[in-house]
Design an enzyme around this catalytic site. Sequence first.
Site, PDB file in Angstrom:
ATOM      1  N   GLY A  84       0.825  -1.214   0.000  1.00  3.38           N
ATOM      2  CA  GLY A  84       0.000   0.000   0.000  1.00  3.38           C
ATOM      3  C   GLY A  84       0.852   1.255   0.000  1.00  3.38           C
ATOM      4  NE  ARG A 148      -2.076  -4.480  -1.015  1.00  6.78           N
ATOM      5  CZ  ARG A 148      -1.567  -3.924   0.076  1.00  6.78           C
ATOM      6  NH1 ARG A 148      -0.530  -4.460   0.676  1.00  6.78           N
ATOM      7  NH2 ARG A 148      -2.095  -2.825   0.568  1.00  6.78           N
ATOM      8  CG  ASP A 179       2.353  -9.314   4.721  1.00  4.15           C
ATOM      9  OD1 ASP A 179       2.716 -10.141   5.584  1.00  4.15           O
ATOM     10  OD2 ASP A 179       1.175  -8.918   4.618  1.00  4.15           O
ATOM     11  CE  LYS A 205       4.310   0.054   2.652  1.00 11.10           C
ATOM     12  NZ  LYS A 205       3.450  -0.730   1.735  1.00 11.10           N
ATOM     13  CB  THR A 206       2.816   0.051   6.674  1.00  6.53           C
ATOM     14  OG1 THR A 206       1.394  -0.043   6.704  1.00  6.53           O
ATOM     15  CG2 THR A 206       3.351  -0.267   8.051  1.00  6.53           C
ATOM     16  CG  ASP A 208      -1.681  -0.497   7.973  1.00  3.76           C
ATOM     17  OD1 ASP A 208      -2.294   0.447   7.467  1.00  3.76           O
ATOM     18  OD2 ASP A 208      -1.696  -1.651   7.510  1.00  3.76           O
TER      19      ASP A 208
HETATM   20  P1  FBP Z   1       0.561  -2.011   3.605  1.00  5.90           P
HETATM   21  O1  FBP Z   1       0.463  -2.919   4.778  1.00  5.90           O
HETATM   22  O2  FBP Z   1       1.030  -2.664   2.380  1.00  5.90           O
HETATM   23  O3  FBP Z   1       1.363  -0.784   3.919  1.00  5.90           O
HETATM   24  O4  FBP Z   1      -0.904  -1.483   3.255  1.00  5.90           O
HETATM   25  C1  FBP Z   1      -1.661  -0.824   4.179  1.00  5.90           C
HETATM   26  C2  FBP Z   1      -3.100  -0.612   3.764  1.00  5.90           C
HETATM   27  O5  FBP Z   1      -3.293   0.742   3.442  1.00  5.90           O
HETATM   28  C3  FBP Z   1      -4.049  -1.075   4.857  1.00  5.90           C
HETATM   29  O6  FBP Z   1      -4.246  -0.075   5.826  1.00  5.90           O
HETATM   30  C4  FBP Z   1      -5.277  -1.435   4.084  1.00  5.90           C
HETATM   31  O7  FBP Z   1      -6.077  -2.383   4.754  1.00  5.90           O
HETATM   32  C5  FBP Z   1      -4.723  -2.012   2.816  1.00  5.90           C
HETATM   33  O8  FBP Z   1      -3.471  -1.395   2.621  1.00  5.90           O
HETATM   34  C6  FBP Z   1      -5.592  -1.765   1.627  1.00  5.90           C
HETATM   35  O9  FBP Z   1      -5.074  -2.463   0.554  1.00  5.90           O
HETATM   36  P2  FBP Z   1      -5.321  -2.087  -0.964  1.00  5.90           P
HETATM   37  O10 FBP Z   1      -4.491  -0.897  -1.270  1.00  5.90           O
HETATM   38  O11 FBP Z   1      -4.836  -3.284  -1.695  1.00  5.90           O
HETATM   39  O12 FBP Z   1      -6.770  -1.793  -1.129  1.00  5.90           O
END
Ligand code: FBP
Length: 550
Positions: A84, A148, A179, A205-206, A208
């Site tokens: 993400g 991803r 991940d 990075k994230t 979250d």
């Molecule tokens: P990462 O763990 O890859 O940083 O992604 C975080 C996130 O933004 C989460 O908060 C959310 O649940 C998910 O990605 C959403 O995924 P997508 O971008 O595939 O809709």
Amino acid sequence: MSDNLSVLGKARAEYKPKLPPSLRNGTLKVLINSGKATKSVRDQAKIKELFPNTYGVPILTFETIDKKQTAGGPLNVGVVLSGGQAPGGHNVIAGIFDGIKAVAAGSKLYGFLGGPGGLVEGKYIEIDRELMGKYRNTGGFDIIQSGRTKLESTQQFDKCIEVVKKMNLNAIVIIGGDDSNTNAAVLAEYFAAKKVGCSVIGCPKTIDGDLKNEYIETSFGFDTAVKTYSELIGNIERDANSARKYWHFIKLMGRSASHIGLEAALQTRPNVCIISEEVKKQKLTLAQVVSSIAKVVISRSKAGKNFGVALIPEGLVEFIPEFGVLISELNETLAHHGEKIKSLGDVASMTKAAGKHISPASATLLKSLPLDIQLQLMLDRDPHGNVQVSLIETEKLLIEMVGKELKKQSFKGKFSTQNHFFGYEGRCAAPSNFDADYCYGLGYAASVLVLHGKTGYMASVRNLTKGIKNWVAGGVPTTMMMNIERRHGTDKPVIQKALVDLNGKPFKYFANHRNEWAKGEEYLYPGPIQYFGPTEVCDVTNYTLKLEHS
Ligand code: FBP
């Protein structure tokens, strides 16, 4: 300068991110200090067995020395943006770019397109000074896009080796969450075992905020994303307090952990904020969560206030024990019978078919849910086996259930609601000064690790609340953060997620204040992120980081 930049964009392009002292004046004056052997957070024997070539290496910190250190020749480095989006990714790339150029003239940076998939397929572009110049201090991952794809098969790894050899790469830097950094660690191990001679370095990075530990104080992007959500929540609070007619239910991104919800609550003081980790600890059922919200609605209504703001973490359902069981049983079921179940088309038939493979209690729960939630729970898992919680409309589920509960209690007040989901709005915001500096430092630190031929490390910058002159750059072995978890129906080595610590200062501060916030209108309106102006406004970090390290 690019002509599609806004007025702020143009001014922001001129911003010079600040570096930790040990990385200033180029990387040429940097020494790496070796510490003691390290071990993984859990499952040490298993992780050691799976990572024989990269396990146990020491934590590294950089220090300034007088002697010049130079690379033997120009470095070729490939970079991947994975998972993400998170504000600051472009500055990590800028840090790597400037770092490797400072180490050795003629060094080249290549960006793999569309995430780890681009690495496997050998799809890349060269990032030159002109291209880099268009993206400094901007949000987004659009310079090379993200993806991803999970790197796990030998076939994929062998393809990566072909690409590395063809491009003559000294290193690959993978910028990603837990991940993706797991991917980086697995790739580093594979390369080391095959003596490929190419380092693999990760960057935390994230948005979250769940990729952190003693040495990685925060993941980049969290600061900017939560500040963006908090601005919007503050605006909604002011609207709620002005119109006094709606309850706003706001779901916040963040996957499993509730760091985003907690930080947003500290920044905006809403009437309700659910913390998933607390729900799990207290083993609250969905009915109990609903009743706790209904209590606040009723007591505010008795005081003549039929309005309020409630924050809901997107991962909540996974933490409600009966849902947690349902989701893990569905994960196993979908891993083995997913194609067949999904081919049935309509939700009722899918639920019936899935019901045959899960426990009777889970089957009853699944059937009792609104149809759209049943479907959302059975949607595809992401490539890492995670349920896609951003697609489950928990805020609507709670509104419906709180409404039913109020009726049951013969509620006399009004319960008019609005629902919101803030997630994508914050992931590509222009990085705050904190994220702009932190990311640039991480990228630069990665280039130093590459210079020293280190592999299986995550770039780190620590002491983040002590002012940049005290920031300490270095590298942390990724295997140190790993444990074994069940994914896609099998046991896998993965980086352990950092969930909200219920004994930590951020949660305790929230818990000590939430009752006053529930009753009154203690709302805080943080306003938009400021990039120019007094340092106490522009360079401020976030409550979580400040409280955790105070
Ligand atoms: P990462 O763990 O890859 O940083 O992604 C975080 C996130 O933004 C989460 O908060 C959310 O649940 C998910 O990605 C959403 O995924 P997508 O971008 O595939 O809709």
